[in-house]
Write an enzyme that holds these catalytic residues in place. Structure first.
Site, short mmCIF file in Angstrom:
data_model
loop_
_atom_site.label_atom_id
_atom_site.label_comp_id
_atom_site.label_asym_id
_atom_site.label_seq_id
_atom_site.Cartn_x
_atom_site.Cartn_y
_atom_site.Cartn_z
N PHE A 127 -13.42 -19.10 -17.79
CA PHE A 127 -14.18 -18.01 -18.42
C PHE A 127 -13.26 -17.10 -19.56
CE2 PHE A 127 -16.13 -13.65 -17.94
CZ PHE A 127 -17.71 -13.93 -18.04
N ASP A 206 -10.14 -17.12 -9.37
CA ASP A 206 -11.34 -16.50 -9.84
C ASP A 206 -12.55 -17.02 -9.08
OD1 ASP A 206 -13.61 -15.17 -10.71
OD2 ASP A 206 -12.59 -14.84 -12.69
N TYR A 231 -22.20 -9.59 -8.09
CA TYR A 231 -23.37 -9.51 -8.58
C TYR A 231 -24.09 -10.76 -8.85
CZ TYR A 231 -20.75 -9.39 -12.88
OH TYR A 231 -20.09 -9.52 -14.29
C1 LIG Z 1 -18.92 -13.21 -14.06
C2 LIG Z 1 -17.46 -13.50 -14.15
C3 LIG Z 1 -16.43 -12.46 -14.38
C4 LIG Z 1 -17.08 -11.05 -14.60
O1 LIG Z 1 -16.29 -10.21 -14.87
P1 LIG Z 1 -16.47 -8.66 -15.03
O2 LIG Z 1 -15.31 -7.91 -15.04
O3 LIG Z 1 -17.51 -8.24 -14.03
O4 LIG Z 1 -17.40 -8.45 -16.34
C5 LIG Z 1 -15.28 -12.83 -14.35
N1 LIG Z 1 -14.73 -13.97 -14.48
C6 LIG Z 1 -15.72 -15.15 -14.21
C7 LIG Z 1 -14.99 -16.61 -13.96
C8 LIG Z 1 -17.04 -14.85 -14.10
O5 LIG Z 1 -17.67 -15.88 -14.05
#
Ligand SMILES: *Cc1c(COP(=O)(O)O)cnc(C)c1O
Length: 425
Positions: A127, A206, A231
């Protein structure tokens, strides 16, 4: 096609998890939701709970609720998440956002390492925001570190040997996603931990696209640290609090970069000098957003009631069913598979690639009268992500979605839609 439809109906009848579908709010009869990997559906129990928290706790009990209901929310819900991901109750806490938690733990790991180790290793399919966090940390630590990314040959998987070739005695941190957000590729967690530990490297996982989608066994696989989102597959609500995990014996060795009162040993002593709390509390920051935190619990309870092994079992059956239909009906129309074939190596979403992916998604979301509304999501440049959430996705949903995609492409219906992208895709 009709044979497959009958098969879908039979599978739905035999499905032991089908009773969970009614636990979620369904506003439109003919809406097929395939985006639970981005924002999970609303559990009915959450609407009731939020109303009670607002009216009874906030409205009636006011400040007294801190001692009776709110002070232990982060730890209590963290402990439930711990059961879901194979950790001890005191190793997981609900707090802040995924990005902030990633920042805090990566900071702690880099600081712990001292000056000898200067490499941060991740992969090019991670990500991107996670990579931005590492880039920011490199800047914060005075540009002593360098980010190395394992490359992918096919844009879907990262070969283990490619990743391992970057690990050595100069590596300070390895941080990757257990399940990749676009392709759904899943790393073998235990093998990766073992290889990193051979070089004395801590690993920060993650779990955003993994938690609630695949069984995770943090303790059994020797995991050091992890962060994740609530979420998505946990159905915690838009922007709901995230969680972090730190293995018990590592907790007091990692420093939280944000010295705020909830990370302090005794926040309500109001001492003028900060003292790091011991244990998992040291990774807290500040007053928790109670409405958001409370709303996270029902979604987790549903996961625990359904059981992660049963969820995975159904997810595998559903993704296989989808792939069978893809092979028969979509591959001949110019689609390419954007996810691994091997079920062991993928999470609970399937990506289909097509040059007109964006407009096909738009056609699915904005159907003509008589067709179901189908909500998947689009990821640049050409991925349609189909999120399978076994607690509310049926086999018939999958059949209808493939039939609809086939129709949209065969009839060129997608050409009625603009290529202009919305802010959130
Ligand atoms: C959805 C997601 C996030 C979300 O980060 P936020 O801090 O909630 O905006 C982070 N890392 C990965 C791999 C995700 O899929």
């Amino acid at each position: 096609m009709n044979k497959a439809k009958e098969q879908a109906k039979r599978k739905d009848q035999a499905d032991l998890l089908s009773k969970f579908r009614k636990e979620f709010h369904h506003s439109e009869e003919d809406l097929i939701y395939l985006d639970g990997n981005s924002l999970g559906r609303l559990p009915n129990r959450s609407s009731h709970l939020i109303e009670a928290v607002v009216k009874e706790q906030w409205g009636t009990q006011l400040i007294r609720s801190w001692n009776t209901d709110w002070m232990d929310l982060n730890k209590r819900i963290g402990a439930k998440i711990a059961t879901l991901i194979g950790a001890k109750p005191n190793e997981v806490i609900l707090t802040d956002s995924t990005s902030l938690n990633l920042f805090k733990l990566a900071y702690g790991a880099l600081k712990m390492q001292g000056t000898g180790r200067t490499k941060i290793v991740s992969d090019s399919l991670n990500f991107p925001s996670d990579l931005y966090v590492f880039q920011g940390l490199i800047d914060l630590f005075g540009n002593r570190h360098e980010l190395f990314l394992a490359q992918s040959g096919d844009g879907i998987c990262v070969e283990e040997k490619e990743l391992y070739s970057l690990l050595d005695e100069q590596t300070a941190l390895l941080s990757i996603s257990l399940v990749l957000f676009k392709s759904s590729f899943q790393y073998p967690m235990e093998a990766v931990n073992r290889e990193a530990h051979r070089h004395g490297i801590p690993v920060l996982w993650d779990l955003s696209h993994a938690v609630g989608a695949v069984p995770v066994h943090l303790n059994a696989s020797g995991a050091d640290m992890a962060v994740g989102c609530t979420y998505k597959y946990l159905n915690g609500g838009p922007g709901s609090l995230a969680f972090l995990y730190v293995r018990e014996d590592l907790q007091n060795q990692l420093e939280n970069p944000i010295w705020a009162w909830f990370a302090d040993d005794k926040p309500f002593d109001f001492d003028l000098d900060f003292k790091h709390s011991k244990g998992i509390n040291r990774f807290l920051t500040s007053t928790t957003p109670v409405l958001s935190a409370a709303a996270v619990e029902p979604g987790i309870d549903l996961m625990l009631e359904a059981g992660m092994d049963a969820i995975r079992q159904k997810s595998l059956e559903q993704t296989e069913f989808l792939l069978d239909l893809y092979d028969q009906w979509l591959a001949p129309l110019g689609f390419m598979l954007g996810s691994p074939r091997d079920p062991k190596s993928r999470g609970s979403h399937i990506s289909l690639r097509h040059p007109d992916a964006y407009r096909i998604c738009q056609a699915l979301i904005h159907p003509p009268v008589g067709e179901p509304r189908i909500i998947p999501d689009f990821r640049s440049p050409d991925f349609i992500r189909i999120g399978i959430t076994p607690v509310y996705t049926s086999f018939l949903d999958i059949w209808r979605s493939v039939e609809r995609i086939k129709g949209i492409v065969e009839s060129n219906e997608y050409e009625n839609h603009s290529t202009e992208r919305l802010g959130v895709t």
